[in-house]
Scaffold this active site. Structure first.
Site, PDB file in Angstrom:
ATOM      1  N   ASP A  90       0.901  -1.211   0.080  1.00  0.00           N
ATOM      2  CA  ASP A  90       0.204  -0.083   0.018  1.00  0.00           C
ATOM      3  C   ASP A  90       0.641   1.138  -0.044  1.00  0.00           C
ATOM      4  O   ASP A  90       1.735   1.151   0.501  1.00  0.00           O
ATOM      5  CB  ASP A  90      -1.008  -0.044   1.123  1.00  0.00           C
ATOM      6  CG  ASP A  90      -0.479  -0.601   2.482  1.00  0.00           C
ATOM      7  OD1 ASP A  90       0.993  -0.870   2.753  1.00  0.00           O
ATOM      8  OD2 ASP A  90      -1.093  -1.037   3.259  1.00  0.00           O
ATOM      9  N   GLU A 160      -5.772   3.309   3.293  1.00  0.00           N
ATOM     10  CA  GLU A 160      -6.367   4.089   4.730  1.00  0.00           C
ATOM     11  C   GLU A 160      -7.993   4.463   4.479  1.00  0.00           C
ATOM     12  O   GLU A 160      -8.354   4.549   5.594  1.00  0.00           O
ATOM     13  CB  GLU A 160      -5.293   5.262   4.926  1.00  0.00           C
ATOM     14  CG  GLU A 160      -4.045   4.989   5.260  1.00  0.00           C
ATOM     15  CD  GLU A 160      -3.694   4.033   6.561  1.00  0.00           C
ATOM     16  OE1 GLU A 160      -4.773   4.052   7.300  1.00  0.00           O
ATOM     17  OE2 GLU A 160      -2.700   3.701   6.739  1.00  0.00           O
TER      18      GLU A 160
END
Length: 432
Positions: A90, A160
């Site tokens: 990520d 997120e």
């Protein structure tokens, strides 16, 4: 020789699969990490970050496609016949002003979509994830004689906010690029010493749902409450009643969290309002538990409204933000067992721990919930300085958590461990 060099050389022997000798690349890895740490970007704004990753993968010989599902990057490297192994990282940072005090701390400030200036920080370790990801790509390219198949490197945006994996899958990650046989990822841990890895087969991270409840009433003067139906009172009853979902409706053997994180209503001391808004987060592992949580919320809120004398048209609205929902992360047991043994081979059995599941969420779980039901494994990469960890355990003090403005992982130990662990895990899966 830097500390990072010494640590990586000490953890680089892979007796069962390959020997990773990367001493000459260590200064570049450290440079990559420090650059990423000091230039974080918020979710769906990872333009510069994605360009750095794409450039690096292209240089290594990958066929690279960028701007997938936002600023996602997909790199494919075909190396003969064999399985397809996908490694995911990520890329996004968090709206946090860094307060670690380290000399390389992020100084980035941006204006968010609400027009507010915020700091930006890699407070969840995505900078370590990306550096380990690129280091792993380098080592697998350097050891192409040790594996056959297709290496699929995926840099995913917007983790997120729980949206990046969905966006990449929607744009055909598995249909337009490759359908992996195995999918693996790592996540930095704020409760495991650097140099170690922790794994949990089966459920390892929870599903996450954001729920809004709009409680309605009939407002009026605070001096004449008998002429109103007070939504503040109804909302208060709802908050307490929701606690019985976990404690009385679900099996005590099924983990469940129903948290009311926000309550807003009214505008003045002597005014009974028409509306109160609640914001909830729901966590569970079992999808059936999630459905039961949501059904119970709808039933309980309607029942309380009815008992207060409201007509059905004024019953509370329960809004589940499906676009923000992410499923639990389920580590395929068979694949995770193979990954565990490979990591033990890389860093030593004493440095690999069995851990408990957590109620935090990660959209990595979505990659295992498509129609294909592909096997996934996420492992925890220790991020805490070992000395700080030992002192915290001795003194029973709290370490800075993920998402803390003071979370400063021991990157000099974590990165080499991550590269060695991930590289060997991939080699083991290629050698099925």
């Amino acid at each position: 020789m830097t500390m990072l060099s010494a640590t990586l050389l000490a953890t680089s022997a892979l007796p069962s699969y390959a020997k990773i000798n990367v001493a000459e690349r260590l200064p570049e890895l450290e440079k990559i990490y420090l650059d990423l740490h000091q230039s974080p970007e918020l979710s769906f704004n990872e333009k510069e970050t994605s360009q750095k990753i794409a450039k690096h993968l292209t240089k290594l010989g990958f066929e690279v496609t960028d701007n997938v599902g936002g600023y996602g990057v997909v790199g494919l490297l075909k190396n003969g016949q064999g399985p397809t192994v996908m490694i995911r990282t990520d890329t996004d940072g968090l709206p946090i002003i860094e307060q670690t005090g380290v000399p390389y701390a992020s100084q980035v400030r941006v204006t968010n979509k609400e027009g507010i200036q915020v700091g930006v920080m890699h407070g969840c370790g995505h900078d370590i994830h990306m550096t380990s990801f690129l280091g792993t790509a380098e080592h697998l390219v350097a050891n192409k004689d040790k594996w056959q198949g297709t290496l699929m490197m995926v840099a995913q945006p917007a983790e997120e906010v729980g949206a990046g994996a969905k966006a990449m899958l929607k744009e055909g990650l598995f249909s337009n690029f490759a359908k992996p046989d195995h999918i693996i990822a790592l996540h930095v841990s704020a409760s495991v010493p650097a140099g170690k890895v922790a794994l949990k087969p089966e459920y390892t991270m929870a599903s996450v749902d954001s729920v809004d409840i709009i409680v309605k009433g009939k407002g009026g003067h605070g001096a004449y409450p008998h002429t109103t139906i007070d939504p503040v009172v109804i909302a208060s009853r709802v908050v307490l009643a929701l606690q019985t979902i976990t404690s009385r409706e679900l099996s005590p053997l099924e983990p469940s969290v129903v948290t009311v994180g926000s309550i807003h209503g009214g505008s003045k001391h002597n005014v009974i309002s028409n509306e109160v808004k609640l914001q909830l987060t729901l966590r569970s592992y079992n999808p059936a538990v999630r459905e039961q949580q949501i059904a119970a919320i709808k039933r309980i809120t309607a029942g309380i409204a009815a008992s207060a004398g409201l007509e059905e048209s004024l019953f509370p609205e329960v809004i589940v933000h499906e676009g923000e929902s992410i499923p639990s992360t389920y580590n395929n047991p068979q694949q995770t067992a193979r990954v565990t043994e490979a990591i033990k081979s890389a860093i030593g059995g004493d440095n690999v721990e069995l851990t408990a599941p957590v109620m935090a969420g990660e959209d990595f779980g979505l990659f295992g919930r498509t129609e294909e039901k592909l096997p996934i494994t996420l492992f925890w990469l220790g991020g805490v300085n070992p000395q700080n960890y030992a002192e915290a355990m001795k003194n029973n003090t709290q370490l800075p958590s993920l998402h803390s403005s003071k979370f400063a992982p021991d990157y000099q130990k974590a990165i080499p461990t991550g590269v060695s662990a991930m590289s060997n895990a991939a080699l083991a899966l290629f050698r099925k």
